[in-house]
Write a protein that holds these residues in place. Structure first.
Motif, PDB file in Angstrom:
ATOM      1  N   ALA A   1      85.972  29.117 -30.599  1.00 31.46           N
ATOM      2  CA  ALA A   1      85.964  28.016 -29.416  1.00 31.46           C
ATOM      3  C   ALA A   1      84.891  27.554 -29.723  1.00 31.46           C
ATOM      4  O   ALA A   1      84.392  26.390 -29.912  1.00 31.46           O
ATOM      5  N   ILE A   2      83.606  27.672 -31.377  1.00 28.75           N
ATOM      6  CA  ILE A   2      83.385  26.612 -32.001  1.00 28.75           C
ATOM      7  C   ILE A   2      84.517  25.236 -32.156  1.00 28.75           C
ATOM      8  O   ILE A   2      84.138  24.505 -32.727  1.00 28.75           O
ATOM      9  N   CYS A   3      85.468  25.651 -32.828  1.00 29.06           N
ATOM     10  CA  CYS A   3      86.917  24.592 -33.494  1.00 29.06           C
ATOM     11  C   CYS A   3      86.927  24.025 -31.994  1.00 29.06           C
ATOM     12  O   CYS A   3      87.576  22.420 -32.153  1.00 29.06           O
ATOM     13  N   GLY A   4      87.391  24.133 -30.858  1.00 27.58           N
ATOM     14  CA  GLY A   4      87.678  23.817 -30.218  1.00 27.58           C
ATOM     15  C   GLY A   4      86.467  22.225 -29.353  1.00 27.58           C
ATOM     16  O   GLY A   4      87.294  21.138 -29.008  1.00 27.58           O
ATOM     17  N   THR A   5      84.993  22.829 -29.182  1.00 30.27           N
ATOM     18  CA  THR A   5      83.810  21.977 -28.974  1.00 30.27           C
ATOM     19  C   THR A   5      84.310  21.044 -30.406  1.00 30.27           C
ATOM     20  O   THR A   5      84.059  19.476 -29.573  1.00 30.27           O
ATOM     21  N   ILE A   6      84.383  20.724 -31.821  1.00 32.16           N
ATOM     22  CA  ILE A   6      84.580  20.211 -32.504  1.00 32.16           C
ATOM     23  C   ILE A   6      85.296  19.282 -32.351  1.00 32.16           C
ATOM     24  O   ILE A   6      85.488  18.236 -32.060  1.00 32.16           O
ATOM     25  N   MET A   7      86.435  19.982 -32.128  1.00 32.23           N
ATOM     26  CA  MET A   7      87.761  18.601 -31.759  1.00 32.23           C
ATOM     27  C   MET A   7      88.217  18.321 -30.250  1.00 32.23           C
ATOM     28  O   MET A   7      88.520  17.190 -30.382  1.00 32.23           O
ATOM     29  N   ILE A   8      87.108  18.572 -29.425  1.00 30.73           N
ATOM     30  CA  ILE A   8      86.810  18.009 -28.147  1.00 30.73           C
ATOM     31  C   ILE A   8      86.424  16.633 -28.406  1.00 30.73           C
ATOM     32  O   ILE A   8      86.908  15.427 -28.363  1.00 30.73           O
ATOM     33  N   ILE A   9      85.105  16.833 -29.780  1.00 33.13           N
ATOM     34  CA  ILE A   9      84.148  16.247 -29.693  1.00 33.13           C
ATOM     35  C   ILE A   9      84.962  14.766 -30.721  1.00 33.13           C
ATOM     36  O   ILE A   9      84.835  13.297 -30.233  1.00 33.13           O
ATOM     37  N   ALA A  10      85.596  15.358 -31.464  1.00 35.23           N
ATOM     38  CA  ALA A  10      86.267  14.221 -32.232  1.00 35.23           C
ATOM     39  C   ALA A  10      87.269  13.131 -31.491  1.00 35.23           C
ATOM     40  O   ALA A  10      86.941  12.194 -32.176  1.00 35.23           O
ATOM     41  N   THR A  11      88.233  14.402 -29.813  1.00 35.94           N
ATOM     42  CA  THR A  11      88.833  13.389 -29.943  1.00 35.94           C
ATOM     43  C   THR A  11      88.097  12.328 -28.671  1.00 35.94           C
ATOM     44  O   THR A  11      88.197  11.277 -29.086  1.00 35.94           O
ATOM     45  N   MET A  12      86.543  12.471 -28.025  1.00 35.59           N
ATOM     46  CA  MET A  12      85.758  12.061 -27.321  1.00 35.59           C
ATOM     47  C   MET A  12      85.730  10.339 -28.719  1.00 35.59           C
ATOM     48  O   MET A  12      85.738   9.179 -27.666  1.00 35.59           O
ATOM     49  N   ILE A  13      85.133  11.316 -29.580  1.00 35.73           N
ATOM     50  CA  ILE A  13      84.647   9.559 -30.356  1.00 35.73           C
ATOM     51  C   ILE A  13      86.228   9.620 -30.746  1.00 35.73           C
ATOM     52  O   ILE A  13      86.287   7.945 -30.789  1.00 35.73           O
ATOM     53  N   ALA A  14      87.142   9.583 -31.324  1.00 40.04           N
ATOM     54  CA  ALA A  14      88.357   9.139 -31.341  1.00 40.04           C
ATOM     55  C   ALA A  14      88.861   8.070 -30.443  1.00 40.04           C
ATOM     56  O   ALA A  14      88.649   6.926 -30.760  1.00 40.04           O
ATOM     57  N   LEU A  15      88.388   8.344 -29.106  1.00 36.48           N
ATOM     58  CA  LEU A  15      88.636   7.498 -28.345  1.00 36.48           C
ATOM     59  C   LEU A  15      88.038   6.114 -27.916  1.00 36.48           C
ATOM     60  O   LEU A  15      87.616   5.163 -27.222  1.00 36.48           O
ATOM     61  N   LEU A  16      85.811   6.687 -27.913  1.00 32.74           N
ATOM     62  CA  LEU A  16      85.097   5.817 -27.859  1.00 32.74           C
ATOM     63  C   LEU A  16      86.165   4.699 -28.487  1.00 32.74           C
ATOM     64  O   LEU A  16      85.402   3.257 -29.129  1.00 32.74           O
ATOM     65  N   MET A  17      85.553   4.902 -29.869  1.00 36.63           N
ATOM     66  CA  MET A  17      86.435   4.010 -31.563  1.00 36.63           C
ATOM     67  C   MET A  17      87.701   3.478 -30.731  1.00 36.63           C
ATOM     68  O   MET A  17      87.730   1.621 -30.836  1.00 36.63           O
ATOM     69  N   LEU A  18      88.484   3.577 -29.731  1.00 38.35           N
ATOM     70  CA  LEU A  18      89.719   2.751 -29.983  1.00 38.35           C
ATOM     71  C   LEU A  18      89.489   1.933 -28.468  1.00 38.35           C
ATOM     72  O   LEU A  18      89.874   0.324 -28.601  1.00 38.35           O
ATOM     73  N   PHE A  19      89.129   2.379 -28.046  1.00 39.81           N
ATOM     74  CA  PHE A  19      88.676   1.480 -26.171  1.00 39.81           C
ATOM     75  C   PHE A  19      87.534   0.985 -26.347  1.00 39.81           C
ATOM     76  O   PHE A  19      87.195  -0.180 -25.962  1.00 39.81           O
ATOM     77  N   GLY A  20      86.418   1.132 -26.973  1.00 32.36           N
ATOM     78  CA  GLY A  20      84.899   0.682 -27.286  1.00 32.36           C
ATOM     79  C   GLY A  20      85.515  -0.932 -28.060  1.00 32.36           C
ATOM     80  O   GLY A  20      84.849  -1.627 -27.830  1.00 32.36           O
ATOM     81  N   SER A  21      85.813  -0.531 -28.853  1.00 32.62           N
ATOM     82  CA  SER A  21      86.572  -1.791 -30.042  1.00 32.62           C
ATOM     83  C   SER A  21      87.400  -2.858 -29.180  1.00 32.62           C
ATOM     84  O   SER A  21      87.618  -4.079 -28.998  1.00 32.62           O
ATOM     85  N   LEU A  22      88.279  -2.323 -27.845  1.00 33.24           N
ATOM     86  CA  LEU A  22      89.522  -3.075 -27.072  1.00 33.24           C
ATOM     87  C   LEU A  22      88.100  -3.501 -25.545  1.00 33.24           C
ATOM     88  O   LEU A  22      88.584  -5.082 -25.869  1.00 33.24           O
ATOM     89  N   ALA A  23      87.207  -2.644 -25.866  1.00 27.32           N
ATOM     90  CA  ALA A  23      86.339  -3.504 -24.614  1.00 27.32           C
ATOM     91  C   ALA A  23      85.396  -4.522 -24.963  1.00 27.32           C
ATOM     92  O   ALA A  23      85.086  -5.223 -24.157  1.00 27.32           O
ATOM     93  N   ALA A  24      84.553  -3.788 -26.188  1.00 34.94           N
ATOM     94  CA  ALA A  24      84.231  -5.433 -26.575  1.00 34.94           C
ATOM     95  C   ALA A  24      84.757  -6.779 -27.291  1.00 34.94           C
ATOM     96  O   ALA A  24      84.124  -7.851 -27.561  1.00 34.94           O
ATOM     97  N   GLY A  25      85.871  -6.664 -26.868  1.00 32.88           N
ATOM     98  CA  GLY A  25      86.886  -8.047 -26.936  1.00 32.88           C
ATOM     99  C   GLY A  25      87.009  -7.934 -28.380  1.00 32.88           C
ATOM    100  O   GLY A  25      87.834  -9.305 -28.843  1.00 32.88           O
TER     101      GLY A  25
END
Length: 182
Positions: free
Chosen positions: A121-145
Motif C-alpha cells: 500500500a505504501i509503495c503503491g502510493t509512492i509510485m503513484i505520486i512519482a508518476t504524478m510528478i513525472a507527468l507534471l514535469m513532462l506536460f508542465g514543460s510543454l504547457a509552459a512553452g
C-alpha cells in the motif's frame, strides 16, 4: 497463484548435502546468468541495434533469456522461501484453514502477509505520486512553452521520479520489516 493455492506448503525434502550443492551451484549459475546478460548487452554494442541489422538484438535477447534461465534454475531449491512467499497469494482464511501448512508456521505467514500488504500500500502510493510528478514535469514543460527538446530543461529529467520512487520503496520495505513487531 493457482499452483500456490493448490500447494500452499511444500515439505522440504532436500538433504543438507543437496542444499550445500545447491548453494554452490547457485553462486555459479548466478554469476553465469549475469555474465550472459552482460554479454547480451555487449552484443548490441558490438553488432549495432539499427533496424537494418537485428543480429545484435537477437543475440542480446537470446543471451538474456539464457541468463535468466540460469538465475531462476539456480534459485529453485529454496523451499523455505517458497513457503514464506506463499502468503502473498493466499488469504488469511486460506492460511488458517489449510491442513498442509504446519500450525506453528501459520501465525508467521499471517504476520508476513499483513506486513507485505502494508508495504504494498505504501509503495503503491509512492509510485503513484512519482508518476504524478513525472507527468507534471513532462506536460508542465510543454504547457509552459518550453522548447520540446527532450535533452534540456525539466522535460529531460521527467523519468527521474520513477527510480527515486523505487529506491524509496526499498527504504520503506527495509524500515517496515526492520521495525515490525514480532
Amino acid at each position: 497463484a493457482h499452483f500456490v493455492r493448490e500447494h500452499p506448503y511444500i515439505e522440504d525434502f532436500y538433504t543438507k548435502e543437496d542444499k550445500s550443492r545447491a548453494r554452490s551451484s547457485f553462486s555459479i549459475q548466478l554469476v553465469g546468468g549475469i555474465a550472459c546478460i552482460f554479454a547480451g548487452v555487449c552484443s548490441v554494442i558490438l553488432f549495432g541495434e539499427d533496424s537494418e541489422n537485428i543480429f545484435g538484438v537477437s543475440i542480446m535477447l537470446s543471451l538474456i533469456a539464457l541468463g535468466v534461465c540460469f538465475i531462476i534454475h539456480g534459485g529453485m531449491t529454496n523451499i523455505a522461501q517458497y513457503n514464506q512467499k506463499a502468503s502473498d497469494f493466499l488469504e488469511k482464511a486460506e492460511i488458517t484453514a489449510s491442513p498442509t501448512i504446519p500450525e506453528e508456521d501459520k501465525p508467521e505467514l499471517v504476520r508476513a502477509q499483513k506486513t507485505d500488504k502494508r508495504i504494498g500500500a505504501i509503495c503503491g502510493t509512492i509510485m503513484i505520486i512519482a508518476t504524478m510528478i513525472a507527468l507534471l514535469m513532462l506536460f508542465g514543460s510543454l504547457a509552459a512553452g518550453t522548447p520540446s527538446d527532450y535533452r534540456s530543461g525539466m522535460i529531460a529529467f521527467f523519468w527521474l521520479p520513477w527510480p527515486i520512487g523505487g529506491l524509496l520503496c526499498g527504504v520503506v520495505a527495509l524500515l517496515i520489516k526492520g521495525f515490525s513487531k514480532e
